[in-house]
Motif scaffolding. Structure first.
Motif, PDB file in Angstrom:
ATOM      1  N   VAL A 188       0.840  -1.194   0.000  1.00 12.15           N
ATOM      2  CA  VAL A 188       0.000   0.000   0.000  1.00 12.15           C
ATOM      3  C   VAL A 188       0.878   1.248   0.000  1.00 12.15           C
ATOM      4  N   ASN A 189       0.273   2.393  -0.281  1.00 15.23           N
ATOM      5  CA  ASN A 189       0.968   3.675  -0.257  1.00 15.23           C
ATOM      6  C   ASN A 189       1.148   4.193   1.163  1.00 15.23           C
ATOM      7  N   VAL A 190       1.960   5.242   1.301  1.00 17.07           N
ATOM      8  CA  VAL A 190       2.086   5.978   2.565  1.00 17.07           C
ATOM      9  C   VAL A 190       1.465   7.355   2.358  1.00 17.07           C
ATOM     10  N   GLY A 191       0.394   7.628   3.088  1.00 17.30           N
ATOM     11  CA  GLY A 191      -0.297   8.904   2.957  1.00 17.30           C
ATOM     12  C   GLY A 191      -0.085   9.836   4.130  1.00 17.30           C
ATOM     13  N   THR A 192       0.428   9.299   5.251  1.00 15.19           N
ATOM     14  CA  THR A 192       0.713  10.115   6.436  1.00 15.19           C
ATOM     15  C   THR A 192       2.036   9.679   7.040  1.00 15.19           C
TER      16      THR A 192
ATOM     17  N   VAL B 166       3.568   5.780  10.369  1.00 12.09           N
ATOM     18  CA  VAL B 166       3.035   6.054   9.037  1.00 12.09           C
ATOM     19  C   VAL B 166       1.654   5.428   8.924  1.00 12.09           C
ATOM     20  N   TYR B 167       0.816   6.063   8.093  1.00 15.63           N
ATOM     21  CA  TYR B 167      -0.509   5.529   7.790  1.00 15.63           C
ATOM     22  C   TYR B 167      -0.663   5.425   6.277  1.00 15.63           C
ATOM     23  N   GLU B 168      -1.463   4.480   5.876  1.00 12.92           N
ATOM     24  CA  GLU B 168      -1.726   4.277   4.456  1.00 12.92           C
ATOM     25  C   GLU B 168      -2.394   5.501   3.836  1.00 12.92           C
TER      26      GLU B 168
END
Length: 208
Positions: free
Chosen positions: A53-57, A151-153
């Protein structure tokens, strides 16, 4: 740059998010450069190709409910399309400061700006806190590493999450000191070996 408060209800969500899966694999390094009486810090955050998944935070020097920086940063540098906020909740002498970066903003996340697997982004901040403080243990809570981060997705408290520790890159002066210490140790070892056992006579020499 702004200060934000994180409500207790949201913190509870943060503790539970992503605990059942290991979809995020990240790593980060931090380096420092003196800037007058302050220090400029640069963080390179990498979302591993092993992530799904991506890192958005990216929430630096923080875990849910705890902020670890000794003082509030004086300025923050964000990647293009990312927003930043200094967090300090609860607002009490027993709590420090942290930096929250979000792809887009907390109110309007932008997944197109998130860090995709195999990619990196660079973040930065300026602080009066010396590298010995930022790279060391926090003066707050149970004295964890200041570099403990989350980190959050997606947006904060959304999707997969991961707690990890940013790796400190030694200052050039520290590297030079370490090299000098290694050289000194080698010289001392040669000097100890310079005498033949029991003879008291030198069998080689080292020019000073």
């Amino acid at each position: 740059m702004k200060s934000i408060a994180i409500w207790a209800a949201a913190l509870c969500v943060g503790f539970g998010g992503g605990a059942a899966k290991a979809a995020l694999v990240v790593g980060a390094t931090i380096s420092a450069q003196q800037d007058g009486s302050n220090y400029d810090y640069t963080i390179v955050l990498t979302n591993s190709a092993a992530s799904t998944v991506n890192v958005g935070t990216f929430w630096f020097a923080w875990i849910p409910g705890q902020d670890y920086l000794k003082t509030s940063p004086s300025s923050i540098t964000s990647p293009a399309g990312w927003s930043s906020a200094i967090t300090h909740f609860p607002d009490a002498p027993t709590n420090g400061y942290a930096i929250q970066w979000v792809a887009g903003s907390g109110a309007s996340p932008d997944p197109t700006k998130a860090i995709t697997p195999g990619s990196s982004l660079t973040f930065g901040f300026t602080s009066a806190d010396a590298p010995s403080e930022v790279f060391g243990n926090s003066t707050f809570f149970n004295h964890p590493s200041v570099l403990t981060s989350f980190v959050y997705e997606g947006a904060p408290f959304r999707g997969e999450s991961l707690q990890f520790t940013v790796a400190a890159v030694p200052e050039p002066s520290s590297l030079a000191l370490a090299a000098f210490g290694t050289l000194g140790g080698a010289v001392a070892l040669r000097r100890r070996r310079a005498k033949a056992p029991g003879s008291g006579a030198r069998v080689d020499s080292i020019n000073s």
